[in-house]
Design a protein around this motif. Structure first.
Motif, short mmCIF file in Angstrom:
data_model
loop_
_atom_site.label_atom_id
_atom_site.label_comp_id
_atom_site.label_asym_id
_atom_site.label_seq_id
_atom_site.Cartn_x
_atom_site.Cartn_y
_atom_site.Cartn_z
N GLU A 1 0.98 -0.95 -0.09
CA GLU A 1 0.17 0.13 -0.19
C GLU A 1 1.09 0.72 0.01
N GLN A 2 1.96 1.02 0.41
CA GLN A 2 2.45 2.59 1.05
C GLN A 2 3.18 2.52 -0.32
N LEU B 1 2.14 1.41 -2.92
CA LEU B 1 1.40 2.17 -4.42
C LEU B 1 0.77 3.40 -4.28
N ARG B 2 0.94 4.05 -3.09
CA ARG B 2 0.41 5.44 -2.75
C ARG B 2 1.67 6.25 -2.83
N ARG B 3 2.64 5.64 -3.02
CA ARG B 3 3.67 7.30 -3.01
C ARG B 3 4.06 6.71 -4.73
N PHE B 4 3.80 6.17 -5.47
CA PHE B 4 4.08 6.11 -6.92
C PHE B 4 3.08 7.23 -7.07
N ALA B 5 1.53 6.85 -6.95
CA ALA B 5 0.74 7.96 -6.55
C ALA B 5 0.94 9.23 -6.59
N ALA C 1 -4.84 -3.19 -0.74
CA ALA C 1 -4.52 -2.08 -1.21
C ALA C 1 -4.59 -1.34 -1.94
N LEU C 2 -4.88 -2.04 -3.10
CA LEU C 2 -5.03 -0.48 -4.74
C LEU C 2 -6.70 0.07 -4.66
N LYS C 3 -7.74 -1.31 -4.65
CA LYS C 3 -8.59 -0.18 -3.96
C LYS C 3 -8.04 1.03 -2.75
#
Length: 333
Positions: free
Chosen positions: A73-74, A76-80, A97-99
């Protein structure tokens, strides 16, 4: 050049590189499944597809190898937050996490492999693993001299049971009286990265008479193929083409084209044709298949190839129905 000037020059180069990356038409990224980027299987297939896109377009991508669920999750959020899009989430375990992250960044594109996430900015790609497993089961049974074959799965989940059930159906199609041994490596994500246990499970099946062993176990499968080769028997690889790991000792590999999934996701975003929704890839869509190359061609007789080709055509036409374990959580073969 003075040390300070050298440091400043390096900083300038780094900033220039970052600026160039930021100016790319898209900023793709990959978060791998736990098991490592170079697992010679599932994750590595995704890397190969992403790297093919990089080589063809010159567009760089960022990637991350998580060690635990929290890091998924960390990452995915950092890349986003850094504006990466599309972001590929590799594996069913990233769905939760993706949801969360995809909902927080509705203007970015996300692709998940091996799970369906129904959000307007998410592309889900799943495969008919049972169809490809049927073909390698058919080949495995035809190659077996003992009439006993094995299967070693990774984490004990319905997805891996789908591989096993398709394999059993293929084996039984060739030899109805064949005996199939099945073992799962474990019940946690650690089961994808335990080649020692994979080797032990393969050895136990060989001790019971199996002379062909198929694995669907990610990095754990490297131990399976090594143990089988050391015993002078035949292994069957999965996901990526693993025939070359032990030439002459890997009967074939069940190809799950995650490389194509990753490449197509990035390429579609690059070309402006990326779409959300669910894609299901089987034999008809070239999403799964079996590998024939210089490493295993001597192991595949004309009769075996003909049988596999016919079965492939019959599955595509619907003449052969391969049971999907995930449709009812059952395998009655």
């Amino acid at each position: 050049m003075r040390l300070g000037s050298f440091a400043a020059a390096l900083a300038g180069v780094a900033l220039s590189a970052l600026a160039a990356f930021a100016q790319q038409p898209i900023k793709p990224a990959v978060v791998y499944d736990k098991g490592g980027k170079f697992d010679k299987s599932f994750n590595e297939g995704v890397f190969i597809g992403a790297d093919r896109f990089r080589k063809e377009t010159g567009v760089e991508f960022r990637d991350f190898e998580p060690a635990n669920d929290a890091q998924i999750e960390q990452a995915l959020r950092r890349f986003a937050r850094d504006g990466h899009s599309p972001i590929i989430a590799v594996g069913f375990s990233q769905a939760t996490a993706l949801k969360k992250v995809a909902a927080e960044f509705p203007d970015l594109k996300f692709t998940i492999i091996d799970m369906v996430v129904e959000l307007p900015n998410v592309q889900s790609i799943v495969f008919k693993e049972h169809e490809g497993s049927y073909l390698v089961g058919l080949l495995g049974a035809m190659a077996s001299k003992t009439n006993k074959v094995g299967f070693v799965g990774g984490m004990d989940i319905p997805l891996i049971r789908r591989f096993a059930c398709g394999y059993v159906q293929g084996v039984k199609a060739a030899k109805p009286d064949a005996e199939i041994f099945q073992n799962m490596t474990g019940a946690t994500p650690a089961a994808w990265a335990d080649p020692v246990k994979g080797g032990e499970l393969a050895k136990s099946q060989i001790d019971r008479g199996a002379d062909v062993v198929y694995h669907a176990a990610g990095g754990t499968g490297i131990g399976v193929l090594r143990a089988v080769a050391d015993a002078g028997k035949l292994g069957i690889g999965v996901d990526s083409n693993q025939n070359g790991l032990h030439p002459g000792k890997v009967l074939t590999s069940m190809l799950k084209r995650v490389d194509v999934a990753a490449y197509n996701s990035f390429k579609a975003a690059f070309e402006g044709s990326w779409k959300p929704g669910t894609s299901v890839l089987g034999l008809k869509e070239d999403g799964v298949d079996w590998a024939l190359d210089e490493h295993n061609k001597a192991l595949i007789t004309p009769e075996m190839k003909a049988a596999a080709d016919k079965a492939r055509a019959d599955i595509i036409s619907g003449a052969i129905k391969v049971h999907d374990y995930m449709s009812d959580q059952k395998c009655t073969m």
